[in-house]
Design an enzyme around this catalytic site. Structure first.
Site, PDB file in Angstrom:
ATOM      1  N   TYR A 208       0.770  -1.227  -0.111  1.00 19.18           N
ATOM      2  CA  TYR A 208       0.085   0.060   0.011  1.00 19.18           C
ATOM      3  C   TYR A 208       0.725   1.174  -0.056  1.00 19.18           C
ATOM      4  O   TYR A 208       0.365   2.239  -0.301  1.00 19.18           O
ATOM      5  CB  TYR A 208      -0.865   0.054   1.264  1.00 19.18           C
ATOM      6  CG  TYR A 208      -1.966  -1.127   1.405  1.00 19.18           C
ATOM      7  CD1 TYR A 208      -2.055  -1.879   0.368  1.00 19.18           C
ATOM      8  CD2 TYR A 208      -2.601  -1.335   2.641  1.00 19.18           C
ATOM      9  CE1 TYR A 208      -3.097  -2.833   0.526  1.00 19.18           C
ATOM     10  CE2 TYR A 208      -3.467  -2.206   2.522  1.00 19.18           C
ATOM     11  CZ  TYR A 208      -3.670  -3.241   1.691  1.00 19.18           C
ATOM     12  OH  TYR A 208      -4.607  -4.198   1.723  1.00 19.18           O
TER      13      TYR A 208
ATOM     14  N   HIS B 123       1.040 -11.566   2.022  1.00 14.43           N
ATOM     15  CA  HIS B 123      -0.269 -10.740   1.269  1.00 14.43           C
ATOM     16  C   HIS B 123      -0.893 -11.838   0.183  1.00 14.43           C
ATOM     17  O   HIS B 123      -2.216 -11.811   0.114  1.00 14.43           O
ATOM     18  CB  HIS B 123       0.205  -9.765   0.551  1.00 14.43           C
ATOM     19  CG  HIS B 123      -0.721  -8.514   0.359  1.00 14.43           C
ATOM     20  ND1 HIS B 123      -0.552  -7.322   0.225  1.00 14.43           N
ATOM     21  CD2 HIS B 123      -2.132  -8.625   0.249  1.00 14.43           C
ATOM     22  CE1 HIS B 123      -1.647  -6.502   0.207  1.00 14.43           C
ATOM     23  NE2 HIS B 123      -2.667  -7.489   0.039  1.00 14.43           N
TER      24      HIS B 123
END
Length: 266
Positions: free
Chosen positions: A41, A99
């Site tokens: 992010y 992730h």
């Protein structure tokens, strides 16, 4: 061990420094105690600023982040996890996820490195994200550390019954990202009707349903109004009929999908 709140605050797409710091600070001010971010992010440092600025004691905040798919080799796991902890301003990351099981992911190498981070105290709990059931089983067989959470897309249109059952059987949390299907729930007649009955929004009803099912939603929001509204979903008490009506909505409809996703690999 820190408490794992029923609902968290997601920070996906909060890439602007000021917007991210303000959003996370607001979330903490109104009562969120679970903040979710990721190396991918590009905002861990901003989240760290908000954590440092907040009047809420860091010991009362559950902080989660995720390893990028390029950082899943053993050395990279160890090095970048420490970098994430530094950016977040924490001595120990409460929850570190893989992730995606893509690119440099290797079950033996990656998971052994996660176990090492827990042993060293850099990470308190291990998580996985976006794993197929078979990949999840494989990881559970290899991890020495008990799996704490599995994070996947989950909402009334994609109900993840198999993964929810696996979470209940194993004893780990199922964490739901995109919990309002990027607001596609707003156009669903069933959710609109239930929302009107509870003087709420379809988004709030979706979040309340996830909590009722035993999942932990992590909605992302930027405006103070939406941040507060999402948290208020915890006050909604759905009836058995409400839950049954929402259970019937499953379309196996994914919002997040691409050719390389694990579920598209044979």
């Amino acid at each position: 061990m820190k408490e794992f709140p029923q609902l968290g605050f997601g920070t996906y797409k909060l890439e602007d420094r000021d917007e991210c710091v303000e959003a996370v600070t607001t979330a903490l001010d109104v009562g969120y105690r679970h903040i979710d971010t990721a190396q991918m992010y590009d905002n861990e440092e901003f989240v760290g600023e908000a954590l440092a600025e907040s009047d809420v004691d860091i010991d009362d905040i559950f902080v989660a982040t995720k390893l990028d798919t390029d950082n899943l080799g053993s050395d990279d796991v160890l090095e970048t996890a420490r970098e994430s902890a530094e950016k977040l301003g924490v001595e120990t990351i409460d929850l570190l996820y893989v992730h995606w099981p893509l690119d440099s992911y290797d079950p033996d190498e990656t998971l052994a490195a996660l176990d090492e981070l827990v042993e060293e105290g850099v990470v308190a709990n291990v998580g996985l994200s976006n794993f197929r059931p078979d990949q999840l089983e494989e990881a559970l067989d290899r991890l020495e550390t008990p799996l704490f959470a599995h994070q996947v897309e989950m909402h009334p249109l994609l109900q993840q019954e198999e993964l929810l059952g696996m979470a209940e059987e194993d004893g780990h949390h199922l964490v739901a990202y995109s919990p309002i299907a990027r607001n596609e729930v707003a156009d669903n007649d069933t959710l609109v009707d239930i929302a009107e009955k509870h003087e709420a929004s379809p988004a709030q009803v979706s979040l309340a349903w996830l909590v009722e099912k035993g999942a932990t939603p992590i909605p992302k929001a930027a405006s103070p109004e939406h941040i507060r509204d999402n948290l208020a979903a915890l006050d909604i008490e759905l009836s058995d009929d409400d839950v049954a009506a929402i259970d019937a909505l499953d379309e196996h409809h994914r919002i997040v999908d691409f050719d390389e996703a694990p579920w598209n690999q044979g």
